[in-house]
Motif scaffolding. Structure first.
Motif, PDB file in Angstrom:
ATOM      1  N   ARG A  83      10.299  18.443  -6.449  1.00  0.00           N
ATOM      2  CA  ARG A  83       9.219  18.596  -5.479  1.00  0.00           C
ATOM      3  C   ARG A  83       9.194  17.324  -4.636  1.00  0.00           C
ATOM      4  O   ARG A  83       9.340  16.233  -5.174  1.00  0.00           O
ATOM      5  CB  ARG A  83       7.863  18.730  -6.176  1.00  0.00           C
ATOM      6  CG  ARG A  83       7.696  20.022  -6.940  1.00  0.00           C
ATOM      7  CD  ARG A  83       6.303  20.134  -7.490  1.00  0.00           C
ATOM      8  NE  ARG A  83       6.319  19.875  -8.923  1.00  0.00           N
ATOM      9  CZ  ARG A  83       5.367  20.258  -9.762  1.00  0.00           C
ATOM     10  NH1 ARG A  83       4.302  20.883  -9.323  1.00  0.00           N
ATOM     11  NH2 ARG A  83       5.463  19.989 -11.042  1.00  0.00           N
ATOM     12  N   HIS A  84       9.006  17.497  -3.331  1.00  0.00           N
ATOM     13  CA  HIS A  84       8.888  16.330  -2.469  1.00  0.00           C
ATOM     14  C   HIS A  84       7.890  16.638  -1.358  1.00  0.00           C
ATOM     15  O   HIS A  84       7.654  17.808  -1.038  1.00  0.00           O
ATOM     16  CB  HIS A  84      10.250  15.899  -1.914  1.00  0.00           C
ATOM     17  CG  HIS A  84      10.975  16.958  -1.157  1.00  0.00           C
ATOM     18  ND1 HIS A  84      10.751  17.211   0.163  1.00  0.00           N
ATOM     19  CD2 HIS A  84      11.911  17.844  -1.565  1.00  0.00           C
ATOM     20  CE1 HIS A  84      11.534  18.216   0.558  1.00  0.00           C
ATOM     21  NE2 HIS A  84      12.243  18.601  -0.481  1.00  0.00           N
ATOM     22  N   PRO A  85       7.296  15.600  -0.752  1.00  0.00           N
ATOM     23  CA  PRO A  85       6.300  15.834   0.300  1.00  0.00           C
ATOM     24  C   PRO A  85       6.894  16.600   1.477  1.00  0.00           C
ATOM     25  O   PRO A  85       8.035  16.369   1.877  1.00  0.00           O
ATOM     26  CB  PRO A  85       5.884  14.426   0.734  1.00  0.00           C
ATOM     27  CG  PRO A  85       6.287  13.534  -0.388  1.00  0.00           C
ATOM     28  CD  PRO A  85       7.476  14.178  -1.037  1.00  0.00           C
ATOM     29  N   ASP A  86       6.105  17.505   2.015  1.00  0.00           N
ATOM     30  CA  ASP A  86       6.481  18.251   3.211  1.00  0.00           C
ATOM     31  C   ASP A  86       6.443  17.281   4.392  1.00  0.00           C
ATOM     32  O   ASP A  86       5.423  16.656   4.640  1.00  0.00           O
ATOM     33  CB  ASP A  86       5.487  19.401   3.421  1.00  0.00           C
ATOM     34  CG  ASP A  86       5.844  20.313   4.575  1.00  0.00           C
ATOM     35  OD1 ASP A  86       6.473  19.842   5.546  1.00  0.00           O
ATOM     36  OD2 ASP A  86       5.481  21.494   4.513  1.00  0.00           O
ATOM     37  N   PRO A  87       7.544  17.145   5.125  1.00  0.00           N
ATOM     38  CA  PRO A  87       7.550  16.183   6.236  1.00  0.00           C
ATOM     39  C   PRO A  87       6.572  16.543   7.356  1.00  0.00           C
ATOM     40  O   PRO A  87       6.134  15.670   8.096  1.00  0.00           O
ATOM     41  CB  PRO A  87       8.996  16.203   6.739  1.00  0.00           C
ATOM     42  CG  PRO A  87       9.611  17.406   6.161  1.00  0.00           C
ATOM     43  CD  PRO A  87       8.820  17.801   4.956  1.00  0.00           C
ATOM     44  N   ASP A  89       3.569  18.181   6.781  1.00  0.00           N
ATOM     45  CA  ASP A  89       2.206  18.135   6.252  1.00  0.00           C
ATOM     46  C   ASP A  89       2.258  17.449   4.889  1.00  0.00           C
ATOM     47  O   ASP A  89       2.558  18.081   3.879  1.00  0.00           O
ATOM     48  CB  ASP A  89       1.637  19.553   6.129  1.00  0.00           C
ATOM     49  CG  ASP A  89       0.193  19.585   5.664  1.00  0.00           C
ATOM     50  OD1 ASP A  89      -0.340  18.535   5.223  1.00  0.00           O
ATOM     51  OD2 ASP A  89      -0.426  20.660   5.744  1.00  0.00           O
ATOM     52  N   ARG A  90       1.949  16.174   4.870  1.00  0.00           N
ATOM     53  CA  ARG A  90       2.096  15.360   3.656  1.00  0.00           C
ATOM     54  C   ARG A  90       1.179  15.826   2.518  1.00  0.00           C
ATOM     55  O   ARG A  90       1.334  15.394   1.392  1.00  0.00           O
ATOM     56  CB  ARG A  90       1.828  13.882   3.955  1.00  0.00           C
ATOM     57  CG  ARG A  90       2.613  13.311   5.121  1.00  0.00           C
ATOM     58  CD  ARG A  90       4.023  12.997   4.896  1.00  0.00           C
ATOM     59  NE  ARG A  90       4.292  11.889   4.014  1.00  0.00           N
ATOM     60  CZ  ARG A  90       5.501  11.645   3.552  1.00  0.00           C
ATOM     61  NH1 ARG A  90       6.496  12.420   3.886  1.00  0.00           N
ATOM     62  NH2 ARG A  90       5.723  10.644   2.755  1.00  0.00           N
ATOM     63  N   ARG A  91       0.238  16.706   2.804  1.00  0.00           N
ATOM     64  CA  ARG A  91      -0.641  17.224   1.740  1.00  0.00           C
ATOM     65  C   ARG A  91       0.063  18.297   0.909  1.00  0.00           C
ATOM     66  O   ARG A  91      -0.388  18.637  -0.172  1.00  0.00           O
ATOM     67  CB  ARG A  91      -1.929  17.816   2.337  1.00  0.00           C
ATOM     68  CG  ARG A  91      -2.801  16.786   3.054  1.00  0.00           C
ATOM     69  CD  ARG A  91      -3.889  17.484   3.827  1.00  0.00           C
ATOM     70  NE  ARG A  91      -3.251  18.276   4.892  1.00  0.00           N
ATOM     71  CZ  ARG A  91      -3.887  19.103   5.704  1.00  0.00           C
ATOM     72  NH1 ARG A  91      -5.177  19.296   5.557  1.00  0.00           N
ATOM     73  NH2 ARG A  91      -3.252  19.763   6.638  1.00  0.00           N
ATOM     74  N   ARG A  92       1.128  18.845   1.450  1.00  0.00           N
ATOM     75  CA  ARG A  92       1.873  19.901   0.755  1.00  0.00           C
ATOM     76  C   ARG A  92       3.164  19.341   0.184  1.00  0.00           C
ATOM     77  O   ARG A  92       3.647  18.310   0.627  1.00  0.00           O
ATOM     78  CB  ARG A  92       2.224  21.044   1.718  1.00  0.00           C
ATOM     79  CG  ARG A  92       1.030  21.738   2.291  1.00  0.00           C
ATOM     80  CD  ARG A  92       1.373  22.980   3.052  1.00  0.00           C
ATOM     81  NE  ARG A  92       2.497  22.846   3.969  1.00  0.00           N
ATOM     82  CZ  ARG A  92       2.849  23.772   4.845  1.00  0.00           C
ATOM     83  NH1 ARG A  92       2.196  24.903   4.915  1.00  0.00           N
ATOM     84  NH2 ARG A  92       3.870  23.586   5.646  1.00  0.00           N
ATOM     85  N   VAL A  93       3.701  20.089  -0.783  1.00  0.00           N
ATOM     86  CA  VAL A  93       5.010  19.734  -1.309  1.00  0.00           C
ATOM     87  C   VAL A  93       5.990  20.854  -0.991  1.00  0.00           C
ATOM     88  O   VAL A  93       5.607  22.010  -0.855  1.00  0.00           O
ATOM     89  CB  VAL A  93       5.006  19.471  -2.838  1.00  0.00           C
ATOM     90  CG1 VAL A  93       4.149  18.281  -3.180  1.00  0.00           C
ATOM     91  CG2 VAL A  93       4.570  20.699  -3.605  1.00  0.00           C
ATOM     92  N   GLN A  94       7.235  20.464  -0.854  1.00  0.00           N
ATOM     93  CA  GLN A  94       8.311  21.429  -0.703  1.00  0.00           C
ATOM     94  C   GLN A  94       9.176  21.392  -1.953  1.00  0.00           C
ATOM     95  O   GLN A  94       9.211  20.383  -2.667  1.00  0.00           O
ATOM     96  CB  GLN A  94       9.160  21.115   0.527  1.00  0.00           C
ATOM     97  CG  GLN A  94       8.476  21.457   1.812  1.00  0.00           C
ATOM     98  CD  GLN A  94       9.454  21.477   2.974  1.00  0.00           C
ATOM     99  OE1 GLN A  94      10.592  21.029   2.868  1.00  0.00           O
ATOM    100  NE2 GLN A  94       9.002  22.014   4.094  1.00  0.00           N
TER     101      GLN A  94
END
Length: 144
Positions: A83-87, A89-94
């Motif tokens: 899991r890593h931060p969504d570039p 939207d930093r509140r979400r993970v990708q």
């Protein structure tokens, strides 16, 4: 159109459930060889196919977000998923598969196709064609 008679609907329903139980039972055996549950294997498949957000996994799997979180944690702990931060939207993970996760997903797909192929091998070429046509017709999304 009234549809088929009730006894035929009931018989086909029972046969459909029997086929699903058979396939799920075989899938559980195959996925257990990799140390995975059906849900964990499905998460790997969905992420490999491009589902990158935990919320979308919950929708696809029809489970609660908290259950997805537990699945993701278990797959992260085994080194199959990151899991890593969504570039955007930093509140979400990708989500992404690790190289080992990619390899496991490929082995699971190949094993599943072998299992399903063994089941389908009981049909003649003509029956396979008819089965494909019927499944296609029954699974088409209605256009309206």
């Amino acid at each position: 159109m009234n549809g088929p008679p009730a006894p035929l609907v009931e018989e086909l329903s029972q046969l459909g459930y029997a086929l699903m139980r058979l396939l799920f039972s075989r899938a559980k055996e195959v996925f257990a060889q990799e140390g995975l549950s059906l849900l964990q294997a499905e998460v790997l498949r969905l992420v490999k196919e491009g589902v990158r957000l935990p919320s979308r996994l919950a929708e696809h799997l029809e489970i609660l977000p908290s259950q997805v979180s537990h699945l993701l944690t278990s797959l992260e702990e085994t080194g199959l998923l990151r899991r890593h931060p969504d570039p955007l939207d930093r509140r979400r993970v990708q989500l992404e598969l690790t190289p080992e996760g990619e390899a496991v997903a490929l082995r699971l797909k190949e094993a599943w196709l072998r299992v399903f192929g063994q089941t389908l091998a009981r049909l003649s070429p003509e029956e396979l064609g008819a089965f494909r046509a019927l499944l296609t017709k029954l699974t088409e999304v209605e256009r309206g």
